[in-house]
Design an enzyme around this catalytic site. Structure first.
Site, PDB file in Angstrom:
ATOM      1  CG  ASP A 101      -2.349   0.579   1.186  1.00 18.32           C
ATOM      2  OD1 ASP A 101      -2.131   1.693   0.776  1.00 18.32           O
ATOM      3  OD2 ASP A 101      -3.121  -0.158   1.366  1.00 18.32           O
ATOM      4  CD  GLU A 268      -8.940   4.628  -1.284  1.00 16.06           C
ATOM      5  OE1 GLU A 268      -9.627   4.509  -0.257  1.00 16.06           O
ATOM      6  OE2 GLU A 268      -7.863   5.542  -1.091  1.00 16.06           O
ATOM      7  CG  ASP A 330     -11.458   2.824   4.001  1.00 20.59           C
ATOM      8  OD1 ASP A 330     -10.841   3.000   5.143  1.00 20.59           O
ATOM      9  OD2 ASP A 330     -10.726   3.040   3.083  1.00 20.59           O
TER      10      ASP A 330
HETATM   11  C1  NOJ Z   1      -8.119   5.672   2.295  1.00 14.38           C
HETATM   12  C2  NOJ Z   1      -7.395   4.591   3.057  1.00 14.38           C
HETATM   13  O1  NOJ Z   1      -8.331   3.242   2.656  1.00 14.38           O
HETATM   14  C3  NOJ Z   1      -8.100   4.811   4.387  1.00 14.38           C
HETATM   15  O2  NOJ Z   1      -8.230   3.645   5.261  1.00 14.38           O
HETATM   16  C4  NOJ Z   1      -7.384   5.875   4.991  1.00 14.38           C
HETATM   17  O3  NOJ Z   1      -7.877   6.386   6.315  1.00 14.38           O
HETATM   18  C5  NOJ Z   1      -7.368   7.186   3.974  1.00 14.38           C
HETATM   19  N1  NOJ Z   1      -7.229   6.761   2.924  1.00 14.38           N
HETATM   20  C6  NOJ Z   1      -6.259   8.156   4.429  1.00 14.38           C
HETATM   21  O4  NOJ Z   1      -5.074   7.475   4.261  1.00 14.38           O
END
Ligand code: NOJ
Length: 528
Positions: A101, A268, A330
């Protein structure tokens, strides 16, 4: 099976590991890299190929690793660099790939770059972050809102300026308009590529560069206090999806191309389909796979999903390989969102659509969101309005103490129904969630039609979603009942045999023209 003309990330399935929650090897209650290594045999057995591990870099953990204080080192709670090297080599020995990541939008406020940047206005790294004066009346420079609620600017008293943070104030945004930042961040990618990682998932890729003039966002006319997520109080026109992001992605992609072995670049990106597909770039300068979150974002309704799939298929550029995501760290778990019975149908959809599927850890067991007692909430509580702890609870390995995840106190509570939903028990049950996943994965990975074949929608009614996959004359029809009542799927000219039912009981049944589906049932039919 791997088809010569396709890269591994096109034929293989991706599995997301949230490292704090996957497997704890040392009894401190938090998952770690040796824990992941000890479960590689499981992942190999399951039949996935790409293992995406959420951040385990140095971090004060304000956002559980998405606040990185050193991109090229490992947070001790997760292990050591030796553990990491072993993870890569042991994964590779098993034919698995490791995807890391990468968090380019922001660092931790504890990163030495930010500490320097904040030390004085004339520090050479001042411009590595986004600093601005207050307005004449003391207000922040513009009206941008943080994803985690509130204004996206923090006043820094010692140097009398605001800095931008799109997430927590502990996560200052980097300034990607500064070439030194670009170089330093590409250096971090290079560091891990040299160590043999097979690709990256890039955090908030679409927001990484901001409008040069930092203009105010327009108000959102559809915003409703208490109903709309606070982030959408203004429309994120100037802080996301800026044209210059494609140059940065191009730089990343060119770097990846320098390494052998199809290193994959995944982004993402939460954007509508027409914008999302622009992230494929042109001519090999975009992301290989801009994550497609439509299955998470759309209402779980057959007609809606059918329309969305068609739109997505139609919008893909000729070189754009599709992909599908059903859950992540998330978002609410799919079994909580649509119910356990329907989650089996969702799994069949994910694993039979055209394009690379990504499975979030535990979804293969039917794990649900876990209610977290207030005193155990650890995610920054304002995040997404509700906190994301419920979908991050420990993986359930056994029905024994600590669900086989830890011998200590788990960092988040373990689901109360873990004795039933765990790897060990589900391996022994031919009708379990895990058995269904295993069967669907096996089928997908052994049938080119399901793995890389074409997608054709089949017109159906009511709660039925149906489509055909085909490769060199081999055909499969998939019919899914997205409702809880019985349905009849009428598919003209269909004749074949059931390969898998979500209920795990109809394999081999002959099918002719129409197909009775029980509530929450999906079937894969091999066309003969
Ligand atoms: C997206 C991530 O998936 C999430 O978990 C994170 O809090 C935010 N970006 C900030 O990095």
């Amino acid at each position: 099976m791997s088809l010569d003309s396709h890269a591994w990330w096109q034929t293989g399935i991706i599995y997301q590991i949230y490292p704090r929650s996957f497997m704890d090897s040392d009894g401190d209650g938090t998952g770690d890299l040796p824990g992941i290594i000890s479960k590689l045999d499981y992942l190999q057995w399951l039949g996935i190929e790409g293992v995406w591990v959420s951040p385990f870099f140095r971090s004060p953990m304000a956002d559980f690793g998405y606040d990185v204080s050193d991109y090229c080192d490992i947070e001790p709670v997760f292990g050591t660099m030796d553990d990491f090297d072993r993870l890569v080599s042991e994964a590779h020995e098993r034919g698995l790939k490791i995807i890391l990541d990468f968090v380019p939008n922001h660092t931790s406020e504890q990163h030495s770059w930010f500490l320097e940047s904040a030390s004085s206005r004339d520090n050479p790294r001042r411009d590595w972050y986004i600093w601005r004066d207050a307005k004449a009346n003391g207000d922040p420079p513009n009206n941008w809102v943080s994803h985690f609620g509130g204004i996206a600017w923090e006043w820094h008293k010692p140097t009398q300026q605001y800095y931008l943070h799109s997430f927590l104030k502990e996560q200052p945004d980097l300034n990607w308009r500064n070439p030194d930042v670009v170089e330093a961040m590409l250096g971090a990618l290079r560091f891990w590529l040299e160590r043999g990682v097979d690709g990256f998932r890039v955090d908030v890729m679409w927001e990484t560069i901001k409008d040069e003039q930092l203009r105010d966002n327009p108000p959102n006319p559809r915003y409703e206090e208490g109903k709309t997520h606070p982030y959408f109080k203004v429309l994120p026109l100037y802080n996301h999806d800026q044209p210059e992001i494609h140059e940065i992605i191009g730089e990343m992609r060119r770097l990846f191309e320098k390494y052998p072995g199809d290193r994959v670049l995944i982004g993402e990106i939460y954007l509508p389909i027409d914008r999302l597909v622009t992230y494929y770039g042109t001519n090999g300068d975009g992301a290989h796979m801009p994550f497609n979150f439509q299955l998470i974002l759309q209402k779980w309704e057959a007609r809606r999903l059918a329309t969305m799939i068609d739109q997505y298929e139609a919008a893909l550029p000729p070189h754009g390989w599709p992909n599908w995501v059903l859950g992540n760290h998330d978002r609410e778990r799919i079994a909580s969102r649509v119910g356990r019975a329907q989650a089996r149908v969702a799994a069949m959809l994910l694993l039979t659509l055209r394009g690379t599927p990504t499975i979030y850890y535990g979804e293969e067991l039917g794990m649900e969101d876990v209610e977290i007692p207030p005193e155990r909430v650890v995610d920054p509580p304002q995040a997404y309005g509700i906190g994301r702890d419920p979908e991050r609870t420990p993986m359930q390995w056994t029905s024994g103490p600590g669900a086989g995840f830890t011998t200590g106190d788990p960092w988040l509570p373990i689901a109360t129904d873990f004795a039933r939903y765990n790897v060990e028990s589900e391996k022994a049950d031919e009708t379990s969630f895990l058995a269904l996943h295993k069967r669907l994965i096996e089928l997908r990975q052994s049938e080119p039609a399901l793995q890389v074949g074409s997608y054709e929608p089949i017109t159906t009614e009511g709660d039925v979603l149906a489509y055909e996959r085909e490769y060199k004359g081999e055909r499969f029809v998939i019919a899914l009942n997205l409702g809880s009542g019985p349905e009849m799927a009428v598919v003209e000219g269909l004749s074949g045999t059931v390969g898998v039912s979500t209920h795990m009981d109809r394999a081999g049944e002959a099918v002719d023209g129409e197909l009775e589906l029980r509530g929450d049932e999906g079937v894969v039919v091999r066309v003969t």
